[in-house]
Design an enzyme around this catalytic site. Structure first.
Site, PDB file in Angstrom:
ATOM      1  CB  SER A 125      20.578  20.174   7.071  1.00 14.36           C
ATOM      2  OG  SER A 125      20.699  19.625   5.779  1.00 14.36           O
ATOM      3  CE1 TYR A 148      16.522  19.697   0.335  1.00 14.37           C
ATOM      4  CE2 TYR A 148      18.482  19.157   1.598  1.00 14.37           C
ATOM      5  CZ  TYR A 148      17.721  20.074   0.902  1.00 14.37           C
ATOM      6  OH  TYR A 148      18.169  21.361   0.768  1.00 14.37           O
ATOM      7  CB  THR A 174      13.733  21.454   2.002  1.00 15.58           C
ATOM      8  OG1 THR A 174      13.955  21.881   3.350  1.00 15.58           O
ATOM      9  CG2 THR A 174      14.204  22.528   1.042  1.00 15.58           C
ATOM     10  CE  LYS A 245      14.517  26.282   4.714  1.00 18.54           C
ATOM     11  NZ  LYS A 245      15.420  26.001   3.605  1.00 18.54           N
ATOM     12  CG  HIS A 269      17.279  26.606  -0.605  1.00 14.40           C
ATOM     13  ND1 HIS A 269      16.498  25.510  -0.333  1.00 14.40           N
ATOM     14  CD2 HIS A 269      18.546  26.226  -0.309  1.00 14.40           C
ATOM     15  CE1 HIS A 269      17.272  24.511   0.092  1.00 14.40           C
ATOM     16  NE2 HIS A 269      18.519  24.934   0.121  1.00 14.40           N
TER      17      HIS A 269
HETATM   18  C1  LIG Z   1      25.447  26.925   2.997  1.00 11.43           C
HETATM   19  C2  LIG Z   1      23.970  26.699   3.040  1.00 11.43           C
HETATM   20  C3  LIG Z   1      23.474  25.405   3.130  1.00 11.43           C
HETATM   21  C4  LIG Z   1      22.085  25.189   3.200  1.00 11.43           C
HETATM   22  N1  LIG Z   1      21.622  23.911   3.371  1.00 11.43           N
HETATM   23  C5  LIG Z   1      20.276  23.707   3.453  1.00 11.43           C
HETATM   24  C6  LIG Z   1      19.763  22.390   3.686  1.00 11.43           C
HETATM   25  O1  LIG Z   1      20.502  21.426   3.825  1.00 11.43           O
HETATM   26  N2  LIG Z   1      18.416  22.241   3.746  1.00 11.43           N
HETATM   27  C7  LIG Z   1      17.545  23.312   3.602  1.00 11.43           C
HETATM   28  O2  LIG Z   1      16.332  23.138   3.662  1.00 11.43           O
HETATM   29  N3  LIG Z   1      18.022  24.569   3.416  1.00 11.43           N
HETATM   30  C8  LIG Z   1      19.351  24.774   3.340  1.00 11.43           C
HETATM   31  N4  LIG Z   1      19.820  26.048   3.183  1.00 11.43           N
HETATM   32  C9  LIG Z   1      18.864  27.175   3.113  1.00 11.43           C
HETATM   33  C10 LIG Z   1      18.571  27.713   4.526  1.00 11.43           C
HETATM   34  O3  LIG Z   1      17.829  26.797   5.286  1.00 11.43           O
HETATM   35  C11 LIG Z   1      17.763  29.021   4.471  1.00 11.43           C
HETATM   36  O4  LIG Z   1      16.608  28.813   3.684  1.00 11.43           O
HETATM   37  C12 LIG Z   1      18.553  30.198   3.908  1.00 11.43           C
HETATM   38  O5  LIG Z   1      19.892  30.137   4.292  1.00 11.43           O
HETATM   39  C13 LIG Z   1      17.931  31.486   4.422  1.00 11.43           C
HETATM   40  O6  LIG Z   1      18.554  32.605   3.899  1.00 11.43           O
HETATM   41  P1  LIG Z   1      19.686  33.433   4.700  1.00 11.43           P
HETATM   42  O7  LIG Z   1      20.947  32.613   4.584  1.00 11.43           O
HETATM   43  O8  LIG Z   1      19.751  34.704   3.951  1.00 11.43           O
HETATM   44  O9  LIG Z   1      19.247  33.567   6.146  1.00 11.43           O
HETATM   45  C14 LIG Z   1      21.203  26.286   3.134  1.00 11.43           C
HETATM   46  C15 LIG Z   1      21.710  27.585   3.058  1.00 11.43           C
HETATM   47  C16 LIG Z   1      23.077  27.799   3.017  1.00 11.43           C
HETATM   48  C17 LIG Z   1      23.587  29.210   2.985  1.00 11.43           C
END
Ligand SMILES: Cc1cc2nc3c(=O)[nH]c(=O)nc-3n(C[C@H](O)[C@H](O)[C@H](O)COP(=O)(O)O)c2cc1C
Length: 386
Positions: A125, A148, A174, A245, A269
């Site tokens: 990330s 980002y 993203t 994404k 997300h």
């Molecule tokens: C705590 C947390 C932080 C996240 N941070 C980012 C991030 O910094 N960048 C991003 O593209 N997606 C982020 N995501 C989304 C994840 O990349 C992903 O799309 C999502 O967690 C998938 O769903 P799942 O948790 O059910 O596997 C985050 C998700 C969570 C739970």
């Protein structure tokens, strides 16, 4: 609010061996509650607003059942696959998840080591709590950098150049988080980011990332939200493959393909963006239909098992991203936990493939799925293929 302050000392010490009662990847979800302070767990586990999309993400997988086939030749069965022209030992990638030191001091470095140990690709990330350079130096794993867009173009470009120099082999932009809607669950639990954890990659830019900033003034944030011109600008700045994404609409998918984007991550997300949006599983067949059979598609949001992965592949994904399970496993046993969780997921997929009669990832298609129905029609079974 000192009572809600989350100190790193509150973390239970993570384990150096795997507890015997972890037998499926999803078992990490419940166990993690013993290793993550309650407000932090609420921040990670929660979705946005009423958590409608979060719940729908899980329900979407139960809307299909697998139709196994018998007597198939499985002697050369493998999870090896090709995604966007590159070899992968299996189609399971570690999703970008911000601030991983919240749950374990090793944070993203441990996740990257686990990626190396399990032949997995890590997507780091922008908001990582270890720098992109430190993570890259700590592991030979295949690494992609999740980008980002920053409010200032020079800062975005600097991130891209740093990722290139550090050896990241693709960018994942993203686009579904121009505004971060605060999670109600996390707010009620009193979560906020402790001062010792920050988006270290952005430290030198002296400006908040639009994605990291709370949505105090929506219109000022939207002024920084990227648009199609920004994406084209980015394409001109780098030779790295660019994935996008956060795609849910087939028309956006078509337009991204036309722009020459390498591939798409169908994602909501993990239910953390706009509450009430479609699930990735709902949109996947439509997006596959829009971009054609060959265009690279990954999917995330709601995956908790090898069976879920099988269903996503059957509906048209080339691979999947694992978000929350990665963080739960990290909290329990650091790199060992993440590696173990990934090993379990891969084995669950292998078992599912074997029992469904698939010897290759490319064999898994819609003919192996049927819509789940509450009462089966007696004497009339509908097959989607063959
Ligand atoms: C705590 C947390 C932080 C996240 N941070 C980012 C991030 O910094 N960048 C991003 O593209 N997606 C982020 N995501 C989304 C994840 O990349 C992903 O799309 C999502 O967690 C998938 O769903 P799942 O948790 O059910 O596997 C985050 C998700 C969570 C739970």
């Amino acid at each position: 609010m000192p009572g809600f302050f989350i100190s790193m000392t509150n973390l239970l010490k993570s384990l150096t061996s795997i507890p015997a009662d972890i037998v499926t990847a999803q078992d990490y979800e419940a166990l993690a509650q013993r290793f993550i302070p309650a407000p932090t767990y609420a921040y990670i586990a929660g979705g946005s607003a009423q958590d409608e999309t979060l719940a729908a993400n899980r329900a979407a997988f139960s809307q299909y059942v697998i139709c196994p086939r018998l007597l198939r030749d499985l002697s050369s069965a493998t999870t090896h696959t090709i995604i966007a022209g590159k070899q992968f030992a299996h189609p399971i990638l570690l999703a970008p998840v911000a601030y991983q030191r919240l749950v374990h001091p090793g944070g993203e470095i441990d996740s990257a080591r686990a990626a190396a140990a399990t032949d997995s690709t890590l997507i780091l990330s922008t908001l990582s709590s270890h720098s992109l350079e430190d993570v890259a130096a700590a592991t030979p794993a295949n690494k992609w950098f999740q980008l980002y867009f920053q409010p200032v173009r020079e800062h975005t470009l600097d991130l891209v150049k740093r990722a290139e120099a550090a050896g990241y082999s693709a960018l994942v932009v993203t686009l579904d988080a121009s505004i971060q809607v605060p999670s109600r669950r996390a707010q009620h639990a009193g979560f906020y980011l402790p001062p010792e954890i920050s988006a270290v990659n952005l430290r030198s830019y002296c400006s908040e990332s639009s994605a990291a900033a709370p949505a105090k003034n929506i219109f000022s944030l939207l002024r920084n939200a990227p648009n199609w011109q920004d994406l084209q600008w980015l394409q001109a700045q780098t030779k790295l493959p660019i994935w996008v994404k956060g795609v849910l609409h087939p028309e956006d998918a078509k337009a991204l393909k036309a722009l020459g984007i390498t591939g798409i991550v169908v994602s909501n997300h993990g239910g953390r963006g706009l509450d009430g949006v479609a699930t990735s599983m709902q949109m996947l067949p439509l997006i596959r239909g829009a971009v054609g059979a060959e265009f690279p598609l990954l999917l995330d949001s709601g995956i908790r098992s090898g069976k879920d992965i099988f269903k996503a592949l059957a509906l048209g994904a080339d691979g999947v991203l694992i978000g929350r399970l990665q963080i739960y496993a990290l909290s329990v046993a650091g790199a060992l936990g993440v590696a173990h969780m990934m090993k379990l997921l891969r084995e669950e997929l292998e078992v599912c493939m074997a029992m469904a009669g698939c010897s290759a990832i490319s064999d898994i298609d819609t003919t192996y799925l049927m819509p789940a129905v509450s009462a089966p029609t007696i004497g009339a079974v509908h097959f989607s293929g063959e």
